[in-house]
Design a protein around this motif. Structure first.
Motif, mmCIF file in Angstrom:
data_model
loop_
_atom_site.group_PDB
_atom_site.id
_atom_site.type_symbol
_atom_site.label_atom_id
_atom_site.label_comp_id
_atom_site.label_asym_id
_atom_site.label_seq_id
_atom_site.Cartn_x
_atom_site.Cartn_y
_atom_site.Cartn_z
ATOM 1 N N GLU A 34 52.438 64.845 50.455
ATOM 2 C CA GLU A 34 51.199 65.617 50.284
ATOM 3 C C GLU A 34 51.350 67.066 50.729
ATOM 4 O O GLU A 34 50.369 67.803 50.805
ATOM 5 C CB GLU A 34 50.053 64.953 51.057
ATOM 6 C CG GLU A 34 49.639 63.607 50.478
ATOM 7 C CD GLU A 34 48.471 62.980 51.219
ATOM 8 O OE1 GLU A 34 47.966 63.599 52.174
ATOM 9 O OE2 GLU A 34 48.072 61.862 50.842
ATOM 10 N N ILE A 35 52.566 67.489 51.057
ATOM 11 C CA ILE A 35 52.773 68.884 51.467
ATOM 12 C C ILE A 35 52.413 69.805 50.317
ATOM 13 O O ILE A 35 52.753 69.566 49.164
ATOM 14 C CB ILE A 35 54.246 69.118 51.887
ATOM 15 C CG1 ILE A 35 54.551 68.370 53.186
ATOM 16 C CG2 ILE A 35 54.529 70.610 52.064
ATOM 17 C CD1 ILE A 35 56.023 68.395 53.579
ATOM 18 N N SER A 36 51.692 70.872 50.643
ATOM 19 C CA SER A 36 51.306 71.867 49.647
ATOM 20 C C SER A 36 51.572 73.245 50.227
ATOM 21 O O SER A 36 51.445 73.462 51.432
ATOM 22 C CB SER A 36 49.820 71.731 49.302
ATOM 23 O OG SER A 36 49.381 72.828 48.540
ATOM 24 N N GLU A 37 51.933 74.175 49.361
ATOM 25 C CA GLU A 37 52.196 75.537 49.847
ATOM 26 C C GLU A 37 50.942 76.193 50.394
ATOM 27 O O GLU A 37 51.010 77.106 51.210
ATOM 28 C CB GLU A 37 52.819 76.373 48.737
ATOM 29 C CG GLU A 37 54.235 75.925 48.423
ATOM 30 C CD GLU A 37 54.977 76.915 47.551
ATOM 31 O OE1 GLU A 37 55.314 77.993 48.041
ATOM 32 O OE2 GLU A 37 55.211 76.581 46.381
ATOM 33 N N GLY A 38 49.789 75.727 49.953
ATOM 34 C CA GLY A 38 48.543 76.276 50.465
ATOM 35 C C GLY A 38 48.255 75.863 51.901
ATOM 36 O O GLY A 38 47.358 76.413 52.536
ATOM 37 N N ASP A 39 49.014 74.900 52.435
ATOM 38 C CA ASP A 39 48.786 74.436 53.808
ATOM 39 C C ASP A 39 49.101 75.518 54.838
ATOM 40 O O ASP A 39 48.597 75.483 55.962
ATOM 41 C CB ASP A 39 49.696 73.233 54.140
ATOM 42 C CG ASP A 39 49.361 71.996 53.320
ATOM 43 O OD1 ASP A 39 48.211 71.879 52.862
ATOM 44 O OD2 ASP A 39 50.255 71.150 53.150
ATOM 45 N N THR A 40 50.009 76.435 54.475
ATOM 46 C CA THR A 40 50.573 77.356 55.450
ATOM 47 C C THR A 40 50.306 78.804 55.066
ATOM 48 O O THR A 40 49.772 79.081 53.991
ATOM 49 C CB THR A 40 52.085 77.116 55.570
ATOM 50 O OG1 THR A 40 52.668 77.149 54.250
ATOM 51 C CG2 THR A 40 52.381 75.759 56.209
ATOM 52 N N ASN A 41 50.711 79.718 55.944
ATOM 53 C CA ASN A 41 50.393 81.134 55.751
ATOM 54 C C ASN A 41 51.566 81.954 55.221
ATOM 55 O O ASN A 41 51.495 82.521 54.148
ATOM 56 C CB ASN A 41 49.890 81.723 57.066
ATOM 57 C CG ASN A 41 48.586 81.096 57.511
ATOM 58 O OD1 ASN A 41 47.591 81.165 56.798
ATOM 59 N ND2 ASN A 41 48.578 80.455 58.673
ATOM 60 N N TYR A 42 52.663 82.018 55.984
ATOM 61 C CA TYR A 42 53.805 82.835 55.575
ATOM 62 C C TYR A 42 55.002 81.989 55.140
ATOM 63 O O TYR A 42 55.672 82.306 54.176
ATOM 64 C CB TYR A 42 54.274 83.734 56.735
ATOM 65 C CG TYR A 42 53.269 84.750 57.240
ATOM 66 C CD1 TYR A 42 52.035 84.967 56.609
ATOM 67 C CD2 TYR A 42 53.556 85.519 58.376
ATOM 68 C CE1 TYR A 42 51.132 85.896 57.089
ATOM 69 C CE2 TYR A 42 52.660 86.457 58.860
ATOM 70 C CZ TYR A 42 51.448 86.635 58.223
ATOM 71 O OH TYR A 42 50.561 87.566 58.705
#
Length: 462
Positions: A165-173
């Motif tokens: 379920e990891i998504s790039e939107g989960d994180t900031n940089y």
């Protein structure tokens, strides 16, 4: 050749500036037009003189420096941006969960980066691309605090059995992008039987764009968060802290407090409020360092007394020619929601228009949000597929009278489509049209998020 000091390595890198890849490529690697990563490999073996490898250690191991050759592009408005994210090393789900940040594979390989920028030009052969600038990059202290938080977010998902379920939107940089020829390469994860897509650490395209703006355009971005702040609090916590004191104030009271001209119909009114809350009044939101690097885009939401916005939330106009040529995995709309964080600045009316035509608008709070991967892969994919089907079969355009007004209708997905998203016109007026792939003309369309979906998102604020 061996480089004994950082200064020696950087001096060598500067010698490449102004040279084309064709001039550097002594082994004719670029003759293979399909070779992925060919440009970086040219620099590795033809310029620095070492054998191409996929070691877990940095390229210049004794100096702790990883080499990255990365493109930037010029946009239609004259600005510069990174062409893509900077992909780093593959994440080994089974091993990485047993590390902490400073022993992680990310840090061991990418603590120091030798970035060699070239300008990507679509109309020229890649032999003729030129190295534009080389810099030895280490993460500024404030950035490093955010990257550490991002790393923890990624690793915690794996530790919770949710690598799938990891998504790039989960994180900031720091992102965790899919890595594989067809995005179908699946890997086992330690705390779940579900297979997860192979992913690599990456510096987001928005983060790389900020570096392009800083090192190539010499632009100054304005920060609202210090490294000391970020050691103790997340970016989200700091935003909540800066906005919270004004909850319950009317927009007019806020304007008066910060000496902003009260003009709620102006497009710059709420952005002026946001920059004032952050203590950097007058700064354009796309010049705020944290917003730029994390691709945080703000949207104003005005709730009616029933908790729903009167309007649906609009996004970009659709290029239907592009839409039907893309695969789902590479589609613009998928990347848009995967890679964007939204800062919803929420106001509310406490009376209906009928109760009080001169009703006041109160600040309710904020929501820092990214669309869950599951929603993207179901609801947004449904929209993408449905639009593809309609376009390929031919849009049915009809004109009907609503009272005395002639209205254009079509069979693209409407408000009742799936509870999350739909298409509707967003032209200046009925004459503002686009040409469809089959030659028909239709009023410009954009994709929207339903107001009922937005209401659910902001039901609980940060």
């Amino acid at each position: 050749m061996e480089y004994f000091t950082l200064e020696e390595l950087v001096e060598k890198a500067h010698e490449a500036e102004g040279k084309t890849f064709g001039e550097i490529d002594i082994y004719d690697r670029l003759e293979n037009k399909k070779a992925k990563g060919g440009l970086g490999q040219v620099i590795e073996e033809s310029f620095f003189g070492y054998t191409v490898n996929s070691n877990a250690q940095p390229d210049f191991e004794h100096l702790g420096v990883e080499l990255k050759v990365t493109p930037f592009k010029r946009n239609k408005n004259g600005s510069l941006s990174a062409k893509e994210r900077l992909v780093l090393n593959i994440i080994n789900y089974m091993e990485e969960v047993h590390t902490y940040f400073y022993t992680s594979s990310f840090w061991k390989k990418n603590e120091k980066l030798l970035l060699m920028f070239y300008e990507w030009l679509p109309e020229i052969d890649r032999n003729d691309y030129r190295i534009y600038k080389s810099i030895l990059f280490t993460y500024p202290k404030a950035d490093l605090e955010i990257i550490k938080q991002d790393w923890e977010t990624i690793i915690n998902k794996i530790r919770n059995g949710n690598a799938h379920e990891i998504s790039e939107g989960d994180t900031n940089y720091l992102g965790a992008c899919t890595k594989g020829a067809n995005n179908k390469q699946l890997r086992t994860q330690p705390f779940s039987n579900k297979l997860a897509m192979q992913r690599a650490y990456s510096l987001k395209q928005s983060y790389m764009t900020a570096l392009v703006r800083k090192y190539i355009k010499n632009e100054d971005l304005v920060s609202f968060a210090s490294a000391d702040d970020l050691e103790k609090k997340t970016l989200k916590d700091l935003l909540v802290e800066k906005f919270s004191p004004y909850i319950g104030w009317t927009d007019e009271q806020i304007a008066d407090q910060f000496n902003i001209k009260y003009n709620p119909k102006s497009k710059s009114f709420v952005p002026s409020i946001v920059s004032s809350f952050l203590g950097i009044k007058g700064t354009k939101l796309d010049n705020i360092e944290e917003f730029t690097k994390a691709n945080i885009q703000f949207k104003t939401i005005r709730l009616e007394p029933n908790g729903k916005p009167e309007q649906h939330m609009s996004f970009e106009n659709i290029d239907f020619q592009q839409w039907i040529q893309e695969t789902w995995e590479d589609s613009y709309i998928r990347q848009r929601f995967q890679e964007t964080k939204f800062l919803f600045v929420v106001f509310e009316f406490r009376e209906t228009k009928k109760q009080n035509p001169d009703r006041k608008l109160y600040f309710k709070g904020i929501k820092l949000w990214n669309m869950p991967l599951k929603t993207i892969e179901t609801k947004i994919k449904e929209l993408w597929s449905s639009v593809n089907k309609v376009i390929n079969e031919g849009v049915v355009i009809e004109y009907k009278y609503h009272g005395k007004k002639l209205v254009e209708t079509n069979n693209l997905p409407k408000i009742g489509f799936n509870g999350v998203t739909h298409l509707r016109p967003k032209g200046i007026d009925g004459s503002d049209k686009i040409v469809l792939p089959d030659g028909q003309k239709m009023t410009k369309q954009c994709y929207w998020l339903n107001n009922s979906y937005i209401a659910e998102i902001v039901k609980e604020l940060d």
